[in-house]
Write an enzyme that holds these catalytic residues in place. Structure first.
Site: not given
Ligand code: ARG
Length: 391
Positions: A13, A92, A121, A173
């Site tokens: 991405d 983040r 995110d 992912s």
């Molecule tokens: N659900 C988790 C959050 O919102 C992780 C998100 C990212 N997960 C990923 N497998 N890319 O903090």
């Protein structure tokens, strides 16, 4: 030329995003944050440049990640929906903070990220940027570009000579950092299906963990871990060591159907061996040291604190105010906890502190008992009085 700072992970991405932004007339500067994901950063830098970036910043943020993000969450016992230790969510605001700093340095008016429009995110990145630098404009290519599927994106990458790692559909992912791994998609999208063994990235299966338990002693000072088995370790080494030992014993696996901020329920699995050990030891020490009312009230604060982290509100006023309360509660939190790791479990089996509020002479049923049981009678009468139904 318009300049944009892109938070670059090295995946398909963000690699396509470089080219896509360039085609839209931007000069693209990439920012790679080292939050302990264990990537080969020289390789990522090359990939970013080969995808069209004009410059790449790589910053080792592990120390800051622990001190300013992970440790406050640990002191707060922040756990989202009773299970998730927030590894992704905590990284983040830190990454966004550096996006802003680099944008200032480069005099860029734009920042960009590679999040989809369905997750948390995007919210965390953008809310943080909005709080720290309201004038910066944010571009989210994945949310707006024309590709309708991963296959289309791969075609685009091939056509534009974007170096991509594996063209095969990736089964999961994955987001990884020092504090844990988040894994979603593929077979995990069926909430009834047990996660396949290969979905877990760092922890052993409980069935394959050692048949002998392992004991650890963790020493905390004012709420923060300082020693492991009597050896002083810096925070990075300590977390790395606990991740390794915990993973060997299958500790820190979580399987959760969670409520995303954007209203979707999603099934995700997590691995956070060091986090699981430190959270249980920290909470256990609080049991010995904190007064009952502080302890109970702190549970309410923990709940709110975990929501603020999950919702991307790290830099909010409420979060700062809660930090003051939490830090106050940690002043006496010095002591040692002994934990036992065994086949997926981490159990606290011993705790001691110079600030312990435990009084053996009051708790004991032995002959040293100093508790005046006769006083209980009057206490119960008065305590229950206002709850009686009829006079
Ligand atoms: N659900 C988790 C959050 O919102 C992780 C998100 C990212 N997960 C990923 N497998 N890319 O903090």
């Amino acid at each position: 030329m318009k300049k944009v700072i892109l938070a670059y992970s090295g995946g398909l991405d963000t690699s396509c995003a470089i080219k896509w932004l360039k085609d839209k007339g931007y000069q693209v500067i990439c920012f790679i944050a080292d939050v302990g994901q264990g990537d080969d950063f020289t390789l990522l830098e090359k990939r970013a440049l080969n995808s069209g970036a004009s410059k790449v910043y790589i910053q080792d943020l592990k120390g800051e990640f622990i001190q300013d993000f992970i440790f406050p969450a640990l002191k707060a016992n922040a756990i989202y929906e009773g299970k998730y230790l927030l590894a992704t969510a905590l990284s983040r605001p830190l990454i966004a903070k550096y996006l802003v700093a680099i944008a200032n340095k480069e005099k860029a008016d734009f920042v960009a990220h590679g999040c989809t429009g369905k997750g948390n995110d995007q919210v965390r990145f953008e809310v943080t940027v909005n709080i720290l630098a309201p004038k910066l404009e944010i571009i989210a290519p994945v949310r707006i570009w024309e590709f309708k599927s991963r296959q289309e994106e791969i075609e685009y990458a091939k056509e534009k000579n974007i170096p991509i790692v594996a063209t095969k559909e990736k089964p999961y992912s994955i987001d990884k950092n020092l504090w844990g791994v988040s894994i979603e998609c593929g077979k995990l999208e069926d909430p009834w299906a047990e996660p396949p063994g290969e979905a877990y990235q760092i922890t052993k299966k409980p069935e394959e963990a050692p048949n002998q338990p392992e004991y650890l002693e963790i020493y905390f000072e004012e709420g923060l871990p300082k020693k492991l088995n009597n050896k002083a370790l810096n925070s990075i080494k300590l977390i790395e060591a606990l991740n390794k030992i915990g993973a060997k014993h299958a500790v820190g696996r979580i399987d959760l159907v969670e409520n995303r901020l954007v209203g979707i329920k999603s099934r995700e699995i997590y691995e956070a061996p060091a986090g699981a050990i430190l959270y249980s030891a920290h909470k256990d020490l609080e049991g010995l040291v904190l007064d009952r009312e502080v302890s109970h009230f702190k549970e309410i604060i923990s709940l709110k604190y975990s929501e603020l982290i999950y919702y991307g509100l790290w830099y909010s006023q409420l979060k700062q105010a809660l930090d003051e309360f939490i830090d106050k509660t940690q002043e006496n939190l010095t002591g040692t906890v002994r934990v036992k790791l065994y086949k997926g479990n981490c159990v606290c089996v011993g705790r001691k502190s110079p600030n312990s509020l435990y009084k053996k002479e009051l708790a004991t049923y032995g002959k040293e008992d100093k508790f005046n049981q006769k006083l209980a009678e009057g206490f119960i009468k008065i305590f229950g009085m206002s709850h009686q139904s009829k006079g």
